[in-house]
Design an enzyme around this catalytic site. Structure first.
Site, mmCIF file in Angstrom:
data_model
loop_
_atom_site.group_PDB
_atom_site.id
_atom_site.type_symbol
_atom_site.label_atom_id
_atom_site.label_comp_id
_atom_site.label_asym_id
_atom_site.label_seq_id
_atom_site.Cartn_x
_atom_site.Cartn_y
_atom_site.Cartn_z
ATOM 1 N N ASP A 194 -4.301 -4.918 5.832
ATOM 2 C CA ASP A 194 -4.695 -5.728 4.680
ATOM 3 C C ASP A 194 -3.560 -6.700 4.354
ATOM 4 O O ASP A 194 -2.384 -6.359 4.408
ATOM 5 C CB ASP A 194 -4.982 -4.828 3.472
ATOM 6 C CG ASP A 194 -5.539 -5.610 2.294
ATOM 7 O OD1 ASP A 194 -6.221 -6.622 2.532
ATOM 8 O OD2 ASP A 194 -5.308 -5.198 1.139
ATOM 9 N N HIS A 213 -2.380 -1.099 -3.551
ATOM 10 C CA HIS A 213 -3.560 -0.279 -3.271
ATOM 11 C C HIS A 213 -3.508 0.981 -4.124
ATOM 12 O O HIS A 213 -2.505 1.699 -4.120
ATOM 13 C CB HIS A 213 -3.601 0.116 -1.801
ATOM 14 C CG HIS A 213 -3.983 -1.005 -0.894
ATOM 15 N ND1 HIS A 213 -4.108 -0.857 0.471
ATOM 16 C CD2 HIS A 213 -4.293 -2.306 -1.145
ATOM 17 C CE1 HIS A 213 -4.466 -2.013 1.018
ATOM 18 N NE2 HIS A 213 -4.573 -2.907 0.056
ATOM 19 N N SER A 225 0.862 -1.183 0.000
ATOM 20 C CA SER A 225 0.000 0.000 0.000
ATOM 21 C C SER A 225 0.901 1.237 0.000
ATOM 22 O O SER A 225 1.673 1.430 -0.928
ATOM 23 C CB SER A 225 -0.947 -0.033 1.205
ATOM 24 O OG SER A 225 -1.847 1.047 1.160
#
Length: 423
Positions: free
Chosen positions: A200, A107, A80
């Site tokens: 995540d 992401h 991310s």
């Protein structure tokens, strides 16, 4: 019209109503008998008889018995914040003769400019980089990058890009990619979590491990944003905690090593993977994978279920949005601040309006009324000051991340080699 005619007319209406009621009752009886016969002809348990909305939650698992010996050849990388730089550096260190297929979830926002991620990574990688295309067969020795606003899922021989429900506010998200690799490739799958905020990827890495695969995490001290690798280490029994150059070496080592035995995926894992491929409400499916919770989904305001059989406390609503408890805390922190600013604005505007009323009464010579208005304005101003102080007292988001267990490249690779040798 005489009284007798009116009476006869009402009697006729009553008879017609009774006839229609009898016909309706007879029709209902036939319908019930037909339903009973239909259910008796279905030899499945009642709990297994599903409607159209539950039929979508099925994942077909190809037979692995004809695979023969297999090496680790499915590598999934997730990142991310700071991920573009980290992934570019990692791909730069992977050799051109790398024998596995690499899948990347970074992401991103849903804007179209992010389709250039594959081109950006391709400038640094020794392997060809492609933007993932739905239904495309994948090849070993290639890199496939998730499309913006689509989950990247890996089936037996091809790629799927799905507009399924977001997980931890992200689409593409790491967890669906990892779960798909775990279900379809078992012990041959390797999950890698790099820099990023929140958690995540932790649940997906756990799924890979449960199905016999391997898990690697970037050392948090080398990550721009340490949350994702730190949480992966905390909640999953990772096989290596390494800086980027160590991860590249570990991937090459695993690609030359035989994969362990694959473990059949649990029903919960299959159901969660199916959610990523569907856009549908399915309350019965949620009831099978967890217990109803008191929390509401931040994405759709639906009720959420707490997922069972996982070390990480996670929740799903019945249309499939998924959140860890940390992402829920993040949401409520943002929501509380937004609400605080809204209350502050409302109270300050109210205070100003009341003072304007006081000024108007002064101009009319109604000083007593003006004084009352000013007292009200002072009270509202005190309320606004309390809200302002509450916003300033927002808690810091820095949370201790726990032990990272291993720091050196040599130590990390040695531990991984020892682990592979013992298998």
């Amino acid at each position: 019209m005489t009284f007798g005619c009116v009476r006869d007319w009402f009697i006729c209406l009553a008879r017609i109503s009774k006839f229609l009621a009898d016909q309706h009752s007879d029709w209902l009886g036939r319908a019930r008998r037909k339903s009973v016969l239909s259910n008796e002809s279905d030899d499945r348990p009642r709990s297994k008889r599903t409607n159209a909305s539950t039929e979508v939650l099925r994942v077909r698992i190809p037979d692995r018995n004809d695979d023969g010996p297999r090496r680790h050849d499915i590598f999934c990388i997730a990142a991310s914040m700071g991920g573009i730089e980290a992934i570019s550096e990692l791909l730069r260190q992977i050799p051109a003769e790398f024998p596995g297929a690499i899948f990347v979830t970074q992401h991103t926002s849903s804007t179209s400019r992010r389709i250039y991620l594959a081109e950006i990574f391709g400038r640094h990688a020794n392997l060809p980089c492609h933007l993932a295309s739905d239904g495309e067969p994948f090849r070993k020795g290639s890199v496939y990058v998730a499309v913006p606003d689509h989950h990247l899922l890996i089936e037996r021989d091809c790629i799927r890009t799905a507009i399924g429900p977001k997980e931890n506010y992200a689409r593409p998200a790491a967890d669906p990619m990892f779960r798909s690799a775990a279900v379809h490739h078992g012990g041959a799958a390797v999950g890698v979590v790099l820099t990023g905020m929140l958690d995540d990827g932790s649940a997906g890495l756990e799924a890979i491990k449960q199905c016999g695969g391997k898990a690697l995490a970037q050392h948090p001290e080398t990550a721009i944003a340490p949350d994702m690798p730190s949480n992966a280490i905390r909640y999953c029994d990772v096989d290596g905690v390494l800086p980027l150059d160590g991860i590249a070496a570990a991937m090459s080592l695993l690609a030359e090593s035989s994969a362990g035995d694959s473990v059949p995926p649990s029903q919960t894992l299959l159901t969660e993977l199916a959610f990523a491929q569907s856009v549908e409400s399915n309350i019965p499916a949620e009831q099978r994978i967890g217990q109803l919770s008191p929390y509401m989904c931040p994405d759709c305001s639906g009720q959420m279920w707490q997922v069972d059989q996982t070390s990480l406390r996670r929740f799903r609503c019945h249309v499939g949005h998924a959140h860890t408890i940390k992402s829920l805390v993040e949401y409520h922190s943002d929501a509380a601040e937004r609400m605080g600013w809204s209350m502050l604005r409302t109270l300050r505007e109210k205070e100003r309006m009341i003072r304007q009323l006081a000024d108007e009464e002064d101009q009319k010579g109604n000083t007593d009324v003006a004084a009352i208005y000013r007292q009200q304005a002072e009270a509202v101003g005190q309320q606004a000051a309390l809200i302002s102080n509450a916003i300033k007292l927002a808690p810091e988001s820095n949370v201790p991340q726990g032990s990272t267990r291993s720091s050196g490249i040599e130590n990390g690779l040695a531990a991984l080699q020892s682990n592979l040798a013992s298998e």
